[in-house]
Design an enzyme around this catalytic site. Structure first.
Site, PDB file in Angstrom:
ATOM      1  N   ALA A  90       0.840  -1.211   0.000  1.00 27.76           N
ATOM      2  CA  ALA A  90       0.000   0.000   0.000  1.00 27.76           C
ATOM      3  C   ALA A  90       0.868   1.252   0.000  1.00 27.76           C
ATOM      4  O   ALA A  90       0.358   2.371   0.029  1.00 27.76           O
ATOM      5  CB  ALA A  90      -0.920   0.002   1.220  1.00 27.76           C
TER       6      ALA A  90
ATOM      7  N   PHE B  36       4.292   3.550  -1.604  1.00 29.05           N
ATOM      8  CA  PHE B  36       4.564   4.155  -2.916  1.00 29.05           C
ATOM      9  C   PHE B  36       5.039   3.100  -3.931  1.00 29.05           C
ATOM     10  O   PHE B  36       4.331   2.768  -4.890  1.00 29.05           O
ATOM     11  CB  PHE B  36       5.579   5.281  -2.724  1.00 29.05           C
TER      12      PHE B  36
ATOM     13  N   THR C 190       0.697   2.262   7.747  1.00 35.94           N
ATOM     14  CA  THR C 190       1.268   3.319   8.585  1.00 35.94           C
ATOM     15  C   THR C 190       0.911   4.652   7.916  1.00 35.94           C
ATOM     16  O   THR C 190       0.212   4.665   6.895  1.00 35.94           O
ATOM     17  CB  THR C 190       2.804   3.208   8.670  1.00 35.94           C
TER      18      THR C 190
ATOM     19  N   THR D 195      10.892  -2.668  12.070  1.00 36.27           N
ATOM     20  CA  THR D 195      10.309  -3.155  10.803  1.00 36.27           C
ATOM     21  C   THR D 195      11.380  -3.632   9.827  1.00 36.27           C
ATOM     22  O   THR D 195      11.274  -4.718   9.255  1.00 36.27           O
ATOM     23  CB  THR D 195       9.455  -2.033  10.148  1.00 36.27           C
TER      24      THR D 195
ATOM     25  N   THR E 223      18.041  -0.376  -1.006  1.00 35.31           N
ATOM     26  CA  THR E 223      18.306   0.980  -1.514  1.00 35.31           C
ATOM     27  C   THR E 223      19.799   1.215  -1.776  1.00 35.31           C
ATOM     28  O   THR E 223      20.656   0.611  -1.105  1.00 35.31           O
ATOM     29  CB  THR E 223      17.798   1.998  -0.468  1.00 35.31           C
ATOM     30  N   ASP E 224      20.082   2.167  -2.669  1.00 37.41           N
ATOM     31  CA  ASP E 224      21.480   2.553  -2.924  1.00 37.41           C
ATOM     32  C   ASP E 224      22.109   3.235  -1.705  1.00 37.41           C
ATOM     33  O   ASP E 224      23.328   3.352  -1.615  1.00 37.41           O
ATOM     34  CB  ASP E 224      21.586   3.468  -4.157  1.00 37.41           C
ATOM     35  N   GLU E 225      21.258   3.684  -0.764  1.00 41.29           N
ATOM     36  CA  GLU E 225      21.803   4.416   0.394  1.00 41.29           C
ATOM     37  C   GLU E 225      22.715   3.543   1.255  1.00 41.29           C
ATOM     38  O   GLU E 225      23.500   4.061   2.043  1.00 41.29           O
ATOM     39  CB  GLU E 225      20.673   4.975   1.262  1.00 41.29           C
TER      40      GLU E 225
ATOM     41  N   TYR F  59      18.278   5.088   8.821  1.00 43.84           N
ATOM     42  CA  TYR F  59      17.472   4.390   7.796  1.00 43.84           C
ATOM     43  C   TYR F  59      18.373   3.482   6.969  1.00 43.84           C
ATOM     44  O   TYR F  59      18.108   2.283   6.819  1.00 43.84           O
ATOM     45  CB  TYR F  59      16.759   5.410   6.890  1.00 43.84           C
TER      46      TYR F  59
ATOM     47  N   ALA G 154      21.300   2.377   7.611  1.00 41.56           N
ATOM     48  CA  ALA G 154      21.919   1.306   8.420  1.00 41.56           C
ATOM     49  C   ALA G 154      20.922   0.175   8.652  1.00 41.56           C
ATOM     50  O   ALA G 154      21.293  -1.008   8.616  1.00 41.56           O
ATOM     51  CB  ALA G 154      22.408   1.882   9.753  1.00 41.56           C
TER      52      ALA G 154
ATOM     53  N   LYS H 234      18.521  -0.686   6.649  1.00 40.37           N
ATOM     54  CA  LYS H 234      18.381  -1.415   5.386  1.00 40.37           C
ATOM     55  C   LYS H 234      19.606  -2.291   5.131  1.00 40.37           C
ATOM     56  O   LYS H 234      19.480  -3.421   4.653  1.00 40.37           O
ATOM     57  CB  LYS H 234      18.187  -0.438   4.211  1.00 40.37           C
TER      58      LYS H 234
ATOM     59  N   ASN I 247      20.107  18.240  -6.282  1.00 37.53           N
ATOM     60  CA  ASN I 247      18.764  18.534  -5.759  1.00 37.53           C
ATOM     61  C   ASN I 247      18.284  19.920  -6.164  1.00 37.53           C
ATOM     62  O   ASN I 247      17.120  20.114  -6.495  1.00 37.53           O
ATOM     63  CB  ASN I 247      18.759  18.423  -4.229  1.00 37.53           C
TER      64      ASN I 247
HETATM   65  N1  LIG Z   1      11.147   5.427  -2.626  1.00 40.21           N
HETATM   66  C1  LIG Z   1      12.425   5.307  -2.965  1.00 40.21           C
HETATM   67  O1  LIG Z   1      13.038   6.239  -3.517  1.00 40.21           O
HETATM   68  C2  LIG Z   1      13.161   4.019  -2.692  1.00 40.21           C
HETATM   69  C3  LIG Z   1      14.437   3.858  -3.248  1.00 40.21           C
HETATM   70  C4  LIG Z   1      15.127   2.671  -3.003  1.00 40.21           C
HETATM   71  C5  LIG Z   1      14.554   1.694  -2.225  1.00 40.21           C
HETATM   72  N2  LIG Z   1      13.333   1.876  -1.673  1.00 40.21           N
HETATM   73  C6  LIG Z   1      12.783   0.808  -0.829  1.00 40.21           C
HETATM   74  O2  LIG Z   1      11.518   0.436  -1.352  1.00 40.21           O
HETATM   75  C7  LIG Z   1      10.665   0.033  -0.283  1.00 40.21           C
HETATM   76  C8  LIG Z   1       9.377   0.819  -0.365  1.00 40.21           C
HETATM   77  O3  LIG Z   1       9.678   2.199  -0.272  1.00 40.21           O
HETATM   78  P1  LIG Z   1       8.552   3.296  -0.468  1.00 40.21           P
HETATM   79  O4  LIG Z   1       9.186   4.514  -0.948  1.00 40.21           O
HETATM   80  O5  LIG Z   1       7.417   2.709  -1.216  1.00 40.21           O
HETATM   81  O6  LIG Z   1       8.112   3.516   1.058  1.00 40.21           O
HETATM   82  P2  LIG Z   1       6.721   3.912   1.643  1.00 40.21           P
HETATM   83  O7  LIG Z   1       7.021   4.490   2.985  1.00 40.21           O
HETATM   84  O8  LIG Z   1       5.919   4.696   0.668  1.00 40.21           O
HETATM   85  O9  LIG Z   1       5.966   2.508   1.831  1.00 40.21           O
HETATM   86  C9  LIG Z   1       6.270   1.609   2.861  1.00 40.21           C
HETATM   87  C10 LIG Z   1       5.026   0.761   3.112  1.00 40.21           C
HETATM   88  O10 LIG Z   1       5.358  -0.188   4.141  1.00 40.21           O
HETATM   89  C11 LIG Z   1       4.284  -0.242   5.062  1.00 40.21           C
HETATM   90  N3  LIG Z   1       4.813  -0.660   6.366  1.00 40.21           N
HETATM   91  C12 LIG Z   1       5.668   0.022   7.174  1.00 40.21           C
HETATM   92  N4  LIG Z   1       5.912  -0.692   8.295  1.00 40.21           N
HETATM   93  C13 LIG Z   1       5.218  -1.857   8.169  1.00 40.21           C
HETATM   94  C14 LIG Z   1       5.069  -3.000   8.998  1.00 40.21           C
HETATM   95  N5  LIG Z   1       5.682  -3.108  10.176  1.00 40.21           N
HETATM   96  N6  LIG Z   1       4.279  -4.023   8.556  1.00 40.21           N
HETATM   97  C15 LIG Z   1       3.627  -3.927   7.367  1.00 40.21           C
HETATM   98  N7  LIG Z   1       3.718  -2.870   6.547  1.00 40.21           N
HETATM   99  C16 LIG Z   1       4.507  -1.846   6.950  1.00 40.21           C
HETATM  100  C17 LIG Z   1       3.713   1.172   5.091  1.00 40.21           C
HETATM  101  O11 LIG Z   1       2.388   1.198   5.575  1.00 40.21           O
HETATM  102  C18 LIG Z   1       3.818   1.572   3.623  1.00 40.21           C
HETATM  103  O12 LIG Z   1       2.670   1.217   2.925  1.00 40.21           O
HETATM  104  C19 LIG Z   1      11.440   0.279   1.012  1.00 40.21           C
HETATM  105  O13 LIG Z   1      11.985  -0.940   1.433  1.00 40.21           O
HETATM  106  C20 LIG Z   1      12.537   1.243   0.613  1.00 40.21           C
HETATM  107  O14 LIG Z   1      13.674   1.055   1.396  1.00 40.21           O
HETATM  108  C21 LIG Z   1      12.612   3.026  -1.892  1.00 40.21           C
END
Ligand SMILES: NC(=O)c1ccc[n+]([C@@H]2O[C@H](COP(=O)([O-])OP(=O)(O)OC[C@H]3O[C@@H](n4cnc5c(N)ncnc54)[C@H](O)[C@@H]3O)[C@@H](O)[C@H]2O)c1
Length: 331
Positions: free
Chosen positions: A10, A12, A37, A101, A126-128, A150, A152, A154, A249
């Protein structure tokens, strides 16, 4: 028929993936588990809410007893874990939920996946985790150097997931993507924050001098890469996912200002007020990394995947999405 367990579906990136998977694999059953969340929303997958091939559960991945019932009921073949606390600034304020989490929740999923013999476990990272570099780009075997809580959390999750391959032969793959942008991203993140602030004629906070460099990938490209990888990955491997497109940025903020002002209806008085005067240089984020960059050739060589979207066109699509939301809210 394959059953996918998608956690964080649910959020992004997860919700884009769920919708793209639903469109691409017509005979797959998608079990979508999310705690909802502040960053998750059921609106993010409303187009497939009534589909018989998509089942949503509101659940916390840290509640292993609940997750176990879902594994027993649905017997997933493929698990993709997007669930995470994902915002660096929040991890600087408090890292507790991040460890809970991103490490402990993941640990429970790995144990259940082992017990129930899943075919593939995809850990989204993530690349971070590599930390910053001034020149060149990190390949998958670079040392980890996470520099905020964050990143760390990951990195810890990545290592734990990979250890389940080496110790228990769980077919794990870890993916590390560059910064994503696109529709439905939470407003706390850079691109939506800039656009939404512009539309509300609020100051746009820019950390430090804004010269930090990030690599950007359109969220649909990230999801496309994941679909390819699921079909064709080597267990125990790590794959970077990137478009290779880098930008400071501050340059991104200026580009978004131009695009948003141009995209507004001619009669909208905000068009004239959306300009660089909205930029507000604020104290830099603690421990702010100046540049991230990763190499994407391993994924391209192993799967043939390449990005389908041009950066400028995709960012324009994203601005258009915010503008149409703004118009709907104004009606
Ligand atoms: N957005 C980016 O730029 C990006 C880049 C690289 C990697 N990522 C990785 O992709 C993944 C998703 O990122 P995003 O940007 O969609 O994040 P986001 O914060 O939009 O989504 C995270 C989702 O996880 C759910 N969640 C959080 N804690 C939970 C729990 N304990 N149990 C069940 N659900 C839980 C939240 O409700 C939310 O829907 C992450 O692992 C992030 O590290 C994101």
């Amino acid at each position: 028929m394959k059953t996918y367990l998608i956690t964080g579906g649910a959020g992004f990136v997860g919700s884009h993936f769920v919708r793209i998977l639903h469109g691409a694999e017509k005979d797959a059953l998608i079990i979508n588990v999310d705690k909802l969340t502040y960053s998750g929303s059921m609106d993010n997958f409303k187009s497939i809410k009534s589909s018989k091939r998509h089942v949503f559960y509101r659940a916390d991945i840290c509640r292993q007893e609940i997750l176990e019932k879902l594994y027993e009921r649905h017997k997933p073949d493929i698990v993709v874990n997007f669930a995470a606390e994902s915002h660096v600034d929040r991890s600087i304020d408090s890292s507790r939920k991040f460890i809970r989490t991103n490490v402990e929740g993941l640990r429970g999923m790995l144990d259940l996946s082992l017990k129930h013999g899943v075919e593939s476990f995809i850990q989204i990272s993530t690349d971070e985790v590599y930390g910053p570099l001034s020149e060149g780009s990190f390949s998958e075997n670079a040392c980890l150097n996470p520099r905020n809580p964050y990143a760390a959390s990951k990195a810890a999750g990545d290592l734990l997931a990979l250890s389940y391959k080496h110790t228990h032969d769980l077919p794990v793959v870890v993916t590390r993507s560059a910064n994503n942008f696109g529709e439905n991203q939470h407003r706390e993140k850079l691109v939506p924050k800039i656009i939404e602030n512009e539309l509300e004629l609020k100051k746009i906070p820019i950390y430090g001098d804004g010269r930090q460099v990030r690599e950007w990938i359109y969220v649909k490209d990230h999801c496309g890469a994941l679909l390819e990888l699921i079909k064709n990955f080597k267990p125990g491997e790590i794959y970077n996912i990137t478009s290779g497109f880098e930008m400071e940025n501050i340059e991104l903020a200026k580009m978004l200002i131009k695009m948003t002002a141009k995209g507004l209806n001619g009669s909208d008085s905000r068009a004239k007020e959306i300009n660089e005067g909205l930029l507000d240089f604020v104290e830099d984020r603690k421990g702010h990394d100046f540049r991230y960059s990763i190499r994407g050739d391993k994924l391209r060589n192993d799967t043939g995947w390449k990005p389908a979207y041009d950066f400028e066109k995709a960012i324009e699509k994203t601005v258009d999405w915010h503008l149409s939301l703004d118009r709907r809210n104004g009606d």
